[in-house]
Motif scaffolding. Sequence first.
Motif, PDB file in Angstrom:
ATOM      1  N   ARG A 429       0.811  -1.222   0.000  1.00 29.58           N
ATOM      2  CA  ARG A 429       0.000   0.000   0.000  1.00 29.58           C
ATOM      3  C   ARG A 429       0.842   1.269   0.000  1.00 29.58           C
ATOM      4  N   ASN A 430       1.921   1.295   0.776  1.00 28.24           N
ATOM      5  CA  ASN A 430       2.733   2.507   0.877  1.00 28.24           C
ATOM      6  C   ASN A 430       4.199   2.173   0.643  1.00 28.24           C
ATOM      7  N   GLN A 431       4.843   2.980  -0.176  1.00 30.79           N
ATOM      8  CA  GLN A 431       6.271   2.841  -0.431  1.00 30.79           C
ATOM      9  C   GLN A 431       6.897   4.241  -0.451  1.00 30.79           C
ATOM     10  N   VAL A 432       7.955   4.409   0.322  1.00 26.83           N
ATOM     11  CA  VAL A 432       8.625   5.708   0.440  1.00 26.83           C
ATOM     12  C   VAL A 432      10.126   5.505   0.253  1.00 26.83           C
ATOM     13  N   THR A 433      10.745   6.371  -0.525  1.00 26.78           N
ATOM     14  CA  THR A 433      12.199   6.386  -0.670  1.00 26.78           C
ATOM     15  C   THR A 433      12.684   7.827  -0.573  1.00 26.78           C
ATOM     16  N   PHE A 434      13.725   8.028   0.221  1.00 26.78           N
ATOM     17  CA  PHE A 434      14.330   9.360   0.326  1.00 26.78           C
ATOM     18  C   PHE A 434      15.841   9.207   0.211  1.00 26.78           C
ATOM     19  N   THR A 454       5.218  -0.973   3.113  1.00 26.51           N
ATOM     20  CA  THR A 454       4.234  -1.768   3.844  1.00 26.51           C
ATOM     21  C   THR A 454       4.608  -3.244   3.754  1.00 26.51           C
ATOM     22  N   GLY A 455       4.386  -3.981   4.826  1.00 27.23           N
ATOM     23  CA  GLY A 455       4.764  -5.388   4.865  1.00 27.23           C
ATOM     24  C   GLY A 455       4.060  -6.217   3.819  1.00 27.23           C
ATOM     25  N   LYS A 456       4.723  -7.285   3.411  1.00 22.37           N
ATOM     26  CA  LYS A 456       4.160  -8.195   2.426  1.00 22.37           C
ATOM     27  C   LYS A 456       3.031  -9.016   3.049  1.00 22.37           C
ATOM     28  N   SER A 457       2.147  -9.507   2.187  1.00 24.91           N
ATOM     29  CA  SER A 457       1.021 -10.314   2.642  1.00 24.91           C
ATOM     30  C   SER A 457       1.263 -11.780   2.318  1.00 24.91           C
ATOM     31  N   ILE A 458       0.926 -12.653   3.263  1.00 23.78           N
ATOM     32  CA  ILE A 458       1.062 -14.094   3.074  1.00 23.78           C
ATOM     33  C   ILE A 458      -0.253 -14.772   3.442  1.00 23.78           C
ATOM     34  N   THR A 459      -0.392 -16.016   3.014  1.00 24.25           N
ATOM     35  CA  THR A 459      -1.585 -16.794   3.330  1.00 24.25           C
ATOM     36  C   THR A 459      -1.309 -17.679   4.539  1.00 24.25           C
ATOM     37  N   VAL A 460      -2.147 -17.554   5.568  1.00 25.00           N
ATOM     38  CA  VAL A 460      -2.023 -18.402   6.755  1.00 25.00           C
ATOM     39  C   VAL A 460      -3.380 -19.030   7.043  1.00 25.00           C
ATOM     40  N   PRO A 461      -3.408 -20.210   7.674  1.00 27.79           N
ATOM     41  CA  PRO A 461      -4.690 -20.831   8.040  1.00 27.79           C
ATOM     42  C   PRO A 461      -5.455 -19.946   9.018  1.00 27.79           C
ATOM     43  N   GLN A 462      -6.778 -20.039   8.973  1.00 25.28           N
ATOM     44  CA  GLN A 462      -7.620 -19.316   9.912  1.00 25.28           C
ATOM     45  C   GLN A 462      -8.212 -20.304  10.903  1.00 25.28           C
ATOM     46  N   TYR A 463      -8.125 -19.969  12.186  1.00 24.54           N
ATOM     47  CA  TYR A 463      -8.517 -20.887  13.243  1.00 24.54           C
ATOM     48  C   TYR A 463      -9.573 -20.254  14.136  1.00 24.54           C
ATOM     49  N   THR A 464     -10.269 -21.100  14.881  1.00 27.10           N
ATOM     50  CA  THR A 464     -11.297 -20.638  15.809  1.00 27.10           C
ATOM     51  C   THR A 464     -11.208 -21.444  17.097  1.00 27.10           C
ATOM     52  N   ASN A 490      -4.056 -13.320   3.625  1.00 27.67           N
ATOM     53  CA  ASN A 490      -4.898 -12.739   4.671  1.00 27.67           C
ATOM     54  C   ASN A 490      -4.116 -12.217   5.873  1.00 27.67           C
ATOM     55  N   TYR A 491      -2.792 -12.326   5.826  1.00 27.91           N
ATOM     56  CA  TYR A 491      -1.973 -11.862   6.944  1.00 27.91           C
ATOM     57  C   TYR A 491      -0.864 -10.960   6.408  1.00 27.91           C
ATOM     58  N   THR A 492      -0.761  -9.765   6.984  1.00 25.26           N
ATOM     59  CA  THR A 492       0.263  -8.804   6.557  1.00 25.26           C
ATOM     60  C   THR A 492       1.424  -8.815   7.542  1.00 25.26           C
ATOM     61  N   LEU A 493       2.612  -9.057   7.025  1.00 23.79           N
ATOM     62  CA  LEU A 493       3.805  -9.051   7.863  1.00 23.79           C
ATOM     63  C   LEU A 493       4.139  -7.627   8.297  1.00 23.79           C
ATOM     64  N   SER A 494       5.063  -7.497   9.211  1.00 20.12           N
ATOM     65  CA  SER A 494       5.451  -6.177   9.702  1.00 20.12           C
ATOM     66  C   SER A 494       6.044  -5.338   8.586  1.00 20.12           C
ATOM     67  N   ASP A 495       5.927  -4.023   8.720  1.00 20.69           N
ATOM     68  CA  ASP A 495       6.450  -3.108   7.713  1.00 20.69           C
ATOM     69  C   ASP A 495       7.966  -3.226   7.631  1.00 20.69           C
ATOM     70  N   ASN A 496       8.486  -2.916   6.455  1.00 21.05           N
ATOM     71  CA  ASN A 496       9.926  -3.014   6.213  1.00 21.05           C
ATOM     72  C   ASN A 496      10.509  -1.625   5.984  1.00 21.05           C
ATOM     73  N   TYR A 497      11.693  -1.394   6.536  1.00 19.87           N
ATOM     74  CA  TYR A 497      12.355  -0.112   6.384  1.00 19.87           C
ATOM     75  C   TYR A 497      13.850  -0.317   6.572  1.00 19.87           C
TER      76      TYR A 497
END
Length: 562
Positions: A429-434, A454-464, A490-497
Amino acid sequence: IFNADIVKHIDFYKGSFPSRYEGRLSSVIDIKTKEGNMQEYHGAANLGLLTNSVMLEGPVVKDKVSFIASARRSWIDGLIGLLDKEASDFKYYLYDVNVKLNYRIDSTSRVYLSSYMGSDRFSLGISDENRPAFALNWGNKLISARWNKVYNSRVFQNSTLLFSNYSNLVQDGEVTGTEQFNRITDVGIDNDLTYQWNNNLQSFIGFRVNFTRFSAAASNFYSESVPDVETQKSVHLKFYSDNDISLSDKLKLKAGLHYTSFLVKNKTYHSFQPRTALFYDLNASSRFFAAYSFMAQFYHQISLSGISVPNEFRAPSNKDLPPEEAFIFELGYRHSFSSGGGVSIELYRKNFNNILMYRLDENYMPVDEAAPWPDRIISGKGYSEGLEIEYKQKLNWLTLQANYTLSKTMYSSAQINGGKLFKAPTDLRNQVTFMATANLGGRWSVSGVFNYTTGKSITVPQYTLIDIGDGLAGKNRLENFEGYEPEPNNYTLSDNYNLDLGAAYSKTYRSNRQGVLRFGINNLIGNPAPLFVNAEIEDNRFRIYETNSIKILPYIGYSFRF
């Protein structure tokens, strides 16, 4: 990525593609290498912790034949061993070699012979069978012969014969005990013609043909059987016409058409791809532009996730895999500063058709259990839209550059997630370079680069929780919905910088010889994107494990040019 000593010029297209380019949906990088000096010998040597390289160019026959050659090898594997004695199970290095000959037939004709060879080697861990727990070896070899001819002030011809051979080998010696091999062999002929009709119209016309063979094989370490090699062949015919038209002093038009005929076993595809761009100069420093491009991609590469590594699926279009398509719309404004640089604002929208992706739970299955690859892949559609802002300014001693992208990329498939839209693996969603570079007098310069994504998105199982009483009691018993297929990515990893800082000290000697000492630290502050991600359930708790690259990486190097 490239050995800078051999590069003459790079063109990068993220949109408004000229008609001479094809086969990509996102971007095209066109690299032109140096031709070799016909008058004098020149060279460069670069010695550093990360890479070492050499380059030499000069005349073979003065004013008639010249050469240029370069070689490079990284020393990341050696540096890791020095920094961490226990990291010997992590190994990575790359090397590449370029050689080019330039023969001047006469004042209007030249012949070039070029060759390239490069490879990357990566391994992680050691399995019980004394094999790498995971290994990737990939590389490319290329040779080409090019002839260009200037007929007169209006007509220029460029003809090329080329051969390339790409291969990769993936070994999983610990989890599945599998080995996968891919090879892409390509022979091509290009013929391009430039014609200057008058001061207001210039045309570029070309014909190309490529003969390509895709070979793939998979086997198990513990099986004595000889793996079957699957081969697919294709013929790729391409015609294009590009036209640069001056409608007035302020209004310019680029109009072109690319046609492709793609022939494979039991199927022929035809593709007409119009390309149009309109430019209006409000004044000498301000320009508005609008563009439309249609692109088709006949060679497919399907990523397992947003992290791209060379173990991905590669295949040509066939009767089961139609070409991927993208319709690209752009609208923007650019303003140039009198001191250099400028600012630009751009809006874009891309609509995708026939996007290929893996079925869920099929992409990591062992070779001996997985379904045939056509049954593991499905197609869909999607879109990408966004806003891009770029700024660059050069002051007396300071150069500043900043870029921001706000984007959204969504896919859908009737066979996934009930046909609903979901995040694409490339949705960032967001990318910044300076970037900032300061020249401190005649010899010293310092620079800094900051990146945020913004962190990459991966697929993880959904549990209840399987029992509400367990939840009230504070227990964390988790169970997958039976028969339920999770939403992709469905899961976004932490942002990268990351923040990189560097400095350079240069000194000029006699006869224009120059030495440059460079040193700095990459990822001084940062959270780089992970190399691998695993999602597991441990003690009824959902956990995600990331295998990260080296965070802090110092470097020092010395370059000498003569």
